[in-house]
Every structure is written in C-alpha cells, then in structure tokens.
Design a protein around this motif. Structure first.
Motif, mmCIF file in Angstrom:
data_model
loop_
_atom_site.group_PDB
_atom_site.id
_atom_site.type_symbol
_atom_site.label_atom_id
_atom_site.label_comp_id
_atom_site.label_asym_id
_atom_site.label_seq_id
_atom_site.Cartn_x
_atom_site.Cartn_y
_atom_site.Cartn_z
ATOM 1 N N MET A 1 0.839 -1.198 0.000
ATOM 2 C CA MET A 1 0.000 0.000 0.000
ATOM 3 C C MET A 1 0.874 1.249 0.000
ATOM 4 S SD MET A 1 -2.793 -1.688 0.040
ATOM 5 C CE MET A 1 -3.845 -0.240 -0.034
ATOM 6 N N SER A 2 0.368 2.315 -0.657
ATOM 7 C CA SER A 2 1.095 3.582 -0.751
ATOM 8 C C SER A 2 0.099 4.730 -0.652
ATOM 9 C CB SER A 2 1.863 3.681 -2.076
ATOM 10 O OG SER A 2 2.753 2.605 -2.234
ATOM 11 N N GLY A 3 0.440 5.736 0.142
ATOM 12 C CA GLY A 3 -0.345 6.959 0.180
ATOM 13 C C GLY A 3 0.104 7.902 -0.926
ATOM 14 N N VAL A 4 -0.852 8.464 -1.671
ATOM 15 C CA VAL A 4 -0.532 9.269 -2.847
ATOM 16 C C VAL A 4 -1.303 10.579 -2.777
ATOM 17 C CG1 VAL A 4 -0.525 9.366 -5.366
ATOM 18 C CG2 VAL A 4 -0.223 7.171 -4.208
ATOM 19 N N ILE A 5 -0.635 11.660 -3.126
ATOM 20 C CA ILE A 5 -1.283 12.940 -3.349
ATOM 21 C C ILE A 5 -0.642 13.565 -4.582
ATOM 22 C CG2 ILE A 5 0.265 14.176 -1.774
ATOM 23 C CD1 ILE A 5 -2.108 16.041 -1.133
ATOM 24 N N GLY A 6 -1.462 14.083 -5.455
ATOM 25 C CA GLY A 6 -0.957 14.671 -6.692
ATOM 26 C C GLY A 6 -2.094 15.288 -7.474
ATOM 27 N N THR A 7 -1.775 15.765 -8.653
ATOM 28 C CA THR A 7 -2.754 16.383 -9.542
ATOM 29 C C THR A 7 -3.071 15.422 -10.669
ATOM 30 O OG1 THR A 7 -1.803 18.543 -9.058
ATOM 31 C CG2 THR A 7 -3.291 18.399 -10.921
ATOM 32 N N MET A 8 -4.348 15.200 -10.908
ATOM 33 C CA MET A 8 -4.781 14.342 -11.989
ATOM 34 C C MET A 8 -5.766 15.092 -12.886
ATOM 35 S SD MET A 8 -7.409 11.726 -10.038
ATOM 36 C CE MET A 8 -7.983 11.013 -11.574
ATOM 37 N N PRO B 1 -4.522 6.117 -12.974
ATOM 38 C CA PRO B 1 -5.159 7.436 -13.066
ATOM 39 C C PRO B 1 -4.327 8.390 -13.915
ATOM 40 C CG PRO B 1 -5.084 6.658 -10.786
ATOM 41 C CD PRO B 1 -4.234 5.731 -11.585
ATOM 42 N N PRO B 2 -4.976 9.370 -14.541
ATOM 43 C CA PRO B 2 -4.246 10.333 -15.392
ATOM 44 C C PRO B 2 -3.495 11.357 -14.562
ATOM 45 C CG PRO B 2 -6.579 10.858 -15.371
ATOM 46 C CD PRO B 2 -6.442 9.582 -14.599
ATOM 47 N N MET B 3 -2.396 10.923 -13.941
ATOM 48 C CA MET B 3 -1.608 11.787 -13.077
ATOM 49 C C MET B 3 -0.802 12.779 -13.912
ATOM 50 S SD MET B 3 -2.653 10.577 -10.260
ATOM 51 C CE MET B 3 -1.660 11.569 -9.158
ATOM 52 N N LEU B 4 -0.699 14.007 -13.415
ATOM 53 C CA LEU B 4 0.010 15.081 -14.109
ATOM 54 C C LEU B 4 1.300 15.422 -13.373
ATOM 55 C CD1 LEU B 4 -3.085 17.372 -14.773
ATOM 56 C CD2 LEU B 4 -1.954 15.902 -16.440
ATOM 57 N N LEU B 5 2.349 15.663 -14.115
ATOM 58 C CA LEU B 5 3.656 16.139 -13.648
ATOM 59 C C LEU B 5 4.447 15.088 -12.878
ATOM 60 C CD1 LEU B 5 3.088 19.839 -12.518
ATOM 61 C CD2 LEU B 5 4.142 19.013 -14.612
ATOM 62 N N ASP B 6 3.830 14.368 -11.961
ATOM 63 C CA ASP B 6 4.579 13.498 -11.058
ATOM 64 C C ASP B 6 4.717 12.095 -11.630
ATOM 65 O OD1 ASP B 6 4.825 15.569 -9.295
ATOM 66 O OD2 ASP B 6 3.061 15.011 -8.124
ATOM 67 N N ASP B 7 5.776 11.427 -11.204
ATOM 68 C CA ASP B 7 6.029 10.038 -11.583
ATOM 69 C C ASP B 7 5.068 9.134 -10.816
ATOM 70 O OD1 ASP B 7 7.068 7.625 -12.360
ATOM 71 O OD2 ASP B 7 8.851 7.756 -11.098
ATOM 72 N N TYR B 8 4.337 8.275 -11.532
ATOM 73 C CA TYR B 8 3.359 7.414 -10.874
ATOM 74 C C TYR B 8 3.821 5.957 -10.770
ATOM 75 C CZ TYR B 8 2.143 6.617 -15.827
ATOM 76 O OH TYR B 8 2.180 6.342 -17.175
ATOM 77 N N SER B 9 5.062 5.696 -11.129
ATOM 78 C CA SER B 9 5.524 4.308 -11.120
ATOM 79 C C SER B 9 5.625 3.746 -9.704
ATOM 80 C CB SER B 9 6.878 4.201 -11.817
ATOM 81 O OG SER B 9 7.862 4.969 -11.137
ATOM 82 N N ASN B 10 5.815 4.612 -8.717
ATOM 83 C CA ASN B 10 6.041 4.113 -7.359
ATOM 84 C C ASN B 10 4.796 3.479 -6.748
ATOM 85 O OD1 ASN B 10 4.771 6.579 -7.307
ATOM 86 N ND2 ASN B 10 5.707 7.249 -5.407
ATOM 87 N N PHE B 11 3.589 3.732 -7.265
ATOM 88 C CA PHE B 11 2.402 3.129 -6.677
ATOM 89 C C PHE B 11 1.637 2.222 -7.640
ATOM 90 C CE2 PHE B 11 0.771 7.133 -8.428
ATOM 91 C CZ PHE B 11 -0.397 6.745 -9.049
ATOM 92 N N VAL B 12 2.106 2.049 -8.877
ATOM 93 C CA VAL B 12 1.412 1.167 -9.817
ATOM 94 C C VAL B 12 2.190 -0.108 -10.110
ATOM 95 C CG1 VAL B 12 0.283 3.133 -10.885
ATOM 96 C CG2 VAL B 12 2.380 2.245 -11.898
#
Length: 697
Positions: free
Chosen positions: A122-129, A352-363
């Motif tokens: 499990m990972s906690g995520v905050i970002g812009t999508m 999810p369509p994440m913007l700017l940030d790298d999403y590999s760490n939670f997928v």
C-alpha cells in the motif's frame, strides 16, 4: 556282520538290486493296462444312441414338470385393496449384511483449490490528476505569467595566458585554425576593437530599449522535466450524453494498493481438478477466469494490527465502482507500465491520469517484471545458444507462445462500454475480447498476475479514508466457478461431479431456480446468470502494513552549506569551533485545492526552522499546459520542523574533486513522525520546483 562287510556286499550286488526293482515296476504297469475297459464301439450303435437322446430332448415334458393348474376363488377387489396398503418402512433384513461397493471418483469433477493474494503493498498518494470538465475552466489558468528568472552567473576564474610564441616556430595547437583561433591581442587590435564592439552592443541595446515590448515571454516547464508520461487525449466526451468535454486538473488524494495473485498455482489447480474429467473444456470454462476483487480496510490508529476483530473490517469499492469512476470522471488513463502478460483486465485497474509526477512508485509491484514473458525467456537463455526469432512465428504470421485473443490495454484508443465488465470508454480505455475475462489454454502460465486498486478520498463517501488515520487493508479475488458457471449452457452434467461438488452445486442450483421463479412468472427477460452465484472467492490476503493518506505539504531536500569551522589555540590544544551554523536549501510545497496544483517555495533552513513561508508571489506550474504562472500573496503553513542537517563538505575522493557530501535533513513532520530527507532522493523534484535550470544553478 560288521559295517565293512555290509559295504562290500552292497558294492558287489548293486546291479542285481537295480534289475529287481525294474522287473517289479514293469510287472505293475502291465497289470494296470490289463484292467482298462474295452473302448471298441460299433459306429451304427453310436448313431442310434445319439438319435435316441435327441428325440428325448425334443419331446414335450411340460405335464411331467408343471402340474395342471386348478381354478380357485380369486377376489380381485381384495387383492387391489391390499396393493394400496402402505409398505412397512422398516426393512425386514439386517442392514449389517449389506456391503457398500467402493466408488471410483478418479474421473469426477472436483472444485479447484484457490490461493489467497500475496504481498499486499500500500502507498499513500497525493498529486494532480486530469478530470473531465464541461468548459475546461480552472482558476490557475487565469493567473498572469510568472516573471522572468534572474539567472545566477557563476564566477569563473580566467585561465592564465600562455606565453606568446613566434609565428615562425608556430604553436602546434594553432595548426588548422583560422581567425577564431587568434585573440584580438594577437592581431594587434586588442583594446581598440574591444571598445568598438562594446559601443556597438550598447547602441543596439539603446535601440531595443526604445521599442515597445510585445509582452513578457511565457515561461514553460521543460517537457523533459515532466515526470508523467500521460498526455491529454485529443478529444473527450460526456459518457451519458456524448457532449464534448475538456480536461481540467484536480488534486487527488488516495491510497493505492498492489498485490499479486499466484496465477500459475491456480491454473495448475484447475488442471489437476478438471483435466481428467468428462467433457473437459479448457478453452471456455475449465481454466481460471478472474471476475472481481473485494477490498476491506481496518482502522489501526489506536490499536495494533493483531487486535483487529472481524467486525472491524470495512468493505471498500470493488472493480465495478472503479470502472464507472474511470469512465465518467477521469480524462482518460495514463499509459500502462506493466506488460500484458502479467495483467488481467478484471483485476489490474487502470492508472489514473496523473500530471507532472512520476506514478511508477504506486502502480508497480516488486514481484511483477517490467518486461514481457517472451523477453524474459530470451534473457534467460544461455549465452552460447543462438536464438532464431523466426522460429517463434507460426504459418499465419502470429507468434508462438503469445495469446493473440487477449487485447493489450491501449488506454487512449478504442471504444467500449465501461458499465460492462471488461469494457472501457473511448478516451482512454480498451475493450476486452471476451466478456468472461481471459480464457484459453496456457502452455506455460506466468507465476503471478498483478492486482491493482485504489481507495480515494472522495467528499461524497462517508467511509473514505481520512487524513491522520492509519489503516491496514486486505483483498480477495473471485474466479468463475467451472462447476457452476454463469452461463447455464456450460453447466457440467450432474453425473460428472464429485459428490462434494455435487452437493454444493445442487444447493446453488436450487437457490438460483427459487430466485428466478418470480421473474419467470411475470414474463421478465432478466438473464438467469444474474441469479446464479457463479463466483468462487479466494481466501483473504494477509493484512498489509499500516498506511496513511499523505498531508498536503511536501518537503524536498536540497544542498547543504556546512558551518565555517575555525581552529583556535586554548591551553596548548587546537580547538575547532563553528563560526556559524550550517544552512540548507529546501523546497516546501502545498497542494492548493483551489488552484488544483502544487505551490512551491524555496526556504533557507537551519536547525529549528519551521518550514512555513509567506511571500509576495510564488511561481506555480500549470500541470496541463506546463506554463509557469505567478501566484500573488502566496502562503504555506507547515508545522514540519528541521531538527538537524548535515552534508556539503568536500568529498576529496580525487585531487581537485569538486563533489560534496549530499545534504541530509532530520525532520519532525507535521503528522508527528520523524523522517530523514536526502538530497539524492529529492534531487530531480527539487531542481524542477526550485527552477534550478532557469536560475543557472
């Protein structure tokens, strides 16, 4: 007579004794032959005897065997009433005398064994999508462009001038060089020419200063600094009405989960339980077809994990809900990072369509490879073995070992209905080739397949995760029941089922018929599969490690300037003391829910610095257009405090080495946890949000 005389007599008369025994045996055999009957028969007599026997067999002997039946008084009414009397249920025989015939169930269909998901992460995520919007308007787009950045020029020491050499001797380093290789001084025009160039440059600047500028240049983030590979689809539409829509940013906060299902073990369990049975159909029924997953969450903020009771688990969203949200809310999906060999359309939720940030760490998951099974096989081949790629091509042009019926997830291409299992919408989804998920025979199944799910912090959901709370999760997966499929046409015959499976399936069949009876009575057309409990669930996975939603504040570590140390003499000893304290550069940012993006600020930190700041303006990045905007009266309130920092000292690994120790910060975070931030880990994001490239740092 003594023994010697007896031996001597036996030796002299042995022939006589043997002859006597032979004569006696011969006489006995002659006597036995004389006692045998005479087998001489006449042929005529034998024929007559045979005819006599045949005639005796053909004659009717009924009267001699069955006596003549005499009429008696037969009351048919009395006999009829007797047949209608109840039979005594108590048997008159002893049950102990009966022996059960052993049953051979080797070829009966059994229920395959199912295994629980493994390694829940499990990972906690905050970002812009990116989400769908009717007009595409958002507050950040209305801000003014950011001011130009003041470039920090590094002071470079001018290299020492080499002594001039005579042109006749020449300098080997000047061979082949034209006018560029000569300095102004070499041409005898040093000071005069330099002055003329400075004057011309000044005149040009005066002329440009008199012109009216068209406006400040628009600053944009370098596309190479965009750590997300998601791109907004060319067109978006409303799922219900089909009206055109536009993309807009949204701050998303959620908990992402990944796990693996032991696919190979489950596939082999299906084969063991069903392969030897009658009517084995691996192409459409008797191989594992994953259908759904269930997620449960428990709050462990005030108690340890081992004290969780069964009633403490809260049911979270399943595959159907994730599918609907992605189709209606998301502006497409981000490109997939996991090869299709290790995914399942009904278990691996889209990114999810994440913007700017790298999403590999939670997928991603550490047990899932990032290359296809074919590439992995080629890598594991011996080095001396020659691999001919054409050996893997069939006559029809397809590749051996690759399932051509399974659709790879092309998330920004095809159309479909996301309300149906396995189907996806047109701006970022893919359509599965079968409504039943993956079906078919696998010669070499992969060890694991990826499970991916999310638990979003939605305002409309009262059970959504809350900031400041700690949670553990568990998950289980459903597989379509091969002995009680949803399609009645694929139902195996009852005689082919193992007794244990037959008992379970009979109960499910009776319940389905009972639930479907009212629909049939009123003439409804609901499919009977809706009333068949065709899912078999794996056991629950082990609980995950505790996880929390991240706060809106983010801290990025930068370089550290060490304290200036001076050595003094005291009582005959050299005593070092720091003339000042070490300082470090950090970027503190906050996700602004109104602007739908991250607001970064750079802070000079020392020991005891609270990472809050107020500024006249701050530069923010538009996550959709990558334009840099100017936010007036920026303010970040963050209770994170720097406890200690170190680094920045020269490493001096080699002579004239300019490398320095990376900066490290011990932080007391705003959620009450201690954390260590490292310059190496945060370097990329720190340089992006501090605009280091633009500043020349």
């Amino acid at each position: 007579m003594d023994s010697n005389k007896i031996k001597d007599m036996a030796i002299r008369h042995v022939e006589k004794v043997v002859l006597g025994i032979f004569v006696c045996v011969s006489g006995f055999l002659v006597y036995q032959a004389m006692q045998l009957p005479d087998f001489t028969k006449q042929p005529t007599r034998l024929r007559d005897d045979a005819n006599r026997v045949k005639n005796e067999v053909d004659d009717d002997h009924t009267d001699e065997i069955i006596p003549l039946r005499e009429l008696s008084n037969f009351d048919i009414l009395t006999r009829t009433k007797k047949t209608l009397e109840a039979v005594d249920p108590v048997p008159t025989y002893d049950l102990a005398e009966w022996q059960e015939i052993p049953r051979n169930d080797a070829f009966k269909r059994r229920d395959p064994q199912l295994y629980a998901p493994l390694a829940l992460k499990m990972s906690g995520v905050i970002g812009t999508m990116a989400i769908r919007s009717k007009d595409g308007q958002y507050e950040l787009a209305e801000l003014e462009p950011a001011d130009p950045v003041v470039v920090v020029e590094e002071k470079k020491t001018r290299p020492k001038r080499k002594p001039r050499r005579s042109r006749r001797g020449g300098d080997p380093s000047m061979e082949g060089m034209g006018m560029e290789g000569m300095g102004m001084e070499d041409m005898g025009l040093g000071g005069e020419m330099a002055g003329m160039m400075d004057g011309a440059e000044g005149g040009m600047m005066d002329m440009m200063g008199g012109m009216t500028p068209a406006g400040p240049p628009v600053r944009r983030l370098d596309p190479q600094d965009n750590m997300s590979i998601y791109q907004v689809p060319a067109s978006l539409s409303d799922f219900k009405t089909g009206a055109p829509m536009k993309a807009a940013p949204m701050v998303a906060r959620f908990i992402a989960g990944t796990a693996v299902i032991p696919h190979k073990a489950i596939y082999n369990a299906f084969r063991t339980a069903l392969a030897d049975s009658t009517n084995y159909r691996p192409q459409d029924r008797d191989t594992p077809k994953y259908w759904n997953f269930q997620v449960q969450r428990a709050d462990v903020t005030d108690r340890p994990v081992d004290q969780i009771a069964e009633g403490d688990w809260v049911v979270r969203k399943d595959r159907v809900f994730h599918t609907q949200v992605a189709a209606v809310v998301w502006a497409g999906t981000a490109p997939e990072l996991v090869p299709s060999d290790y995914r399942d359309d009904l278990l691996t939720m889209w990114i999810p369509p994440m913007l700017l940030d790298d999403y590999s760490n939670f997928v991603l998951h550490p047990m899932i490879p990032m290359i296809s099974k074919l590439e992995l096989e080629l890598q594991n081949k011996p080095i001396l073995e020659t691999v001919n790629p054409f050996e893997r091509i069939n006559e029809d042009g397809t590749f051996k070992g690759i399932d051509i019926n399974r659709t790879d997830v092309n998330l920004n291409a095809t159309t479909g209905n996301p309300m149906m299992p396995g189907m996806r919408d047109m701006e970022g989804m893919a359509t599965s080739s079968s409504p039943y998920g993956f079906a078919g025979v696998e010669a070499n199944p992969v060890e694991h397949k990826l499970i991916r799910f999310y638990d979003f912090d939605y305002s409309f959901d009262k059970d959504s995760p809350k900031p400041g709370r700690k949670y553990v999760y568990r998950i289980r997966v459903s597989v379509k029941d091969p002995n009680f499929p949803d399609n009645p046409l694929l139902q195996p015959l009852a005689k082919t089922l193992h007794p244990e499976s037959y008992e379970r399936v009979s109960a499910l069949q009776a319940k389905a018929e009972k639930d479907y009876a009212p629909v049939r009575a009123r003439g409804g057309r609901d499919p009977i599969s809706k009333f068949r409990q065709f899912e078999r669930w794996t056991p629950w996975s082990e609980p995950s490690d505790p996880v929390s939603l991240p706060t809106e504040n983010t801290v990025l570590a930068g370089p550290v300037v060490p304290a200036a140390v001076k050595t003094m003499k005291w009582q005959g000893r050299n005593v070092p003391f720091a003339k000042n304290e070490p300082t470090g550069k950090m970027v503190v940012s906050k996700f602004d829910t109104a602007l739908k993006t991250r607001v970064p600020m750079q802070i000079e930190a020392t020991e005891g610095t609270v990472l809050s700041k107020t500024a006249d303006s701050a530069d923010v990045i538009d996550p959709l257009t990558l334009e840099i905007k100017k936010l007036p009266k920026a303010k970040i309130t963050n209770r994170t405090t720097v406890i200690a920092l170190e680094g920045g000292n020269p490493l001096q690994i080699v002579t004239n080495d300019e490398m320095k120790e990376p900066g490290q910060y011990l932080l007391f975070k705003d959620n009450g946890e201690l954390d260590v931030s490292d310059e190496i880990d945060d370097m990329q994001q720190y340089r992006i949000y501090s605009f280091a490239e633009e500043r020349g740092e």
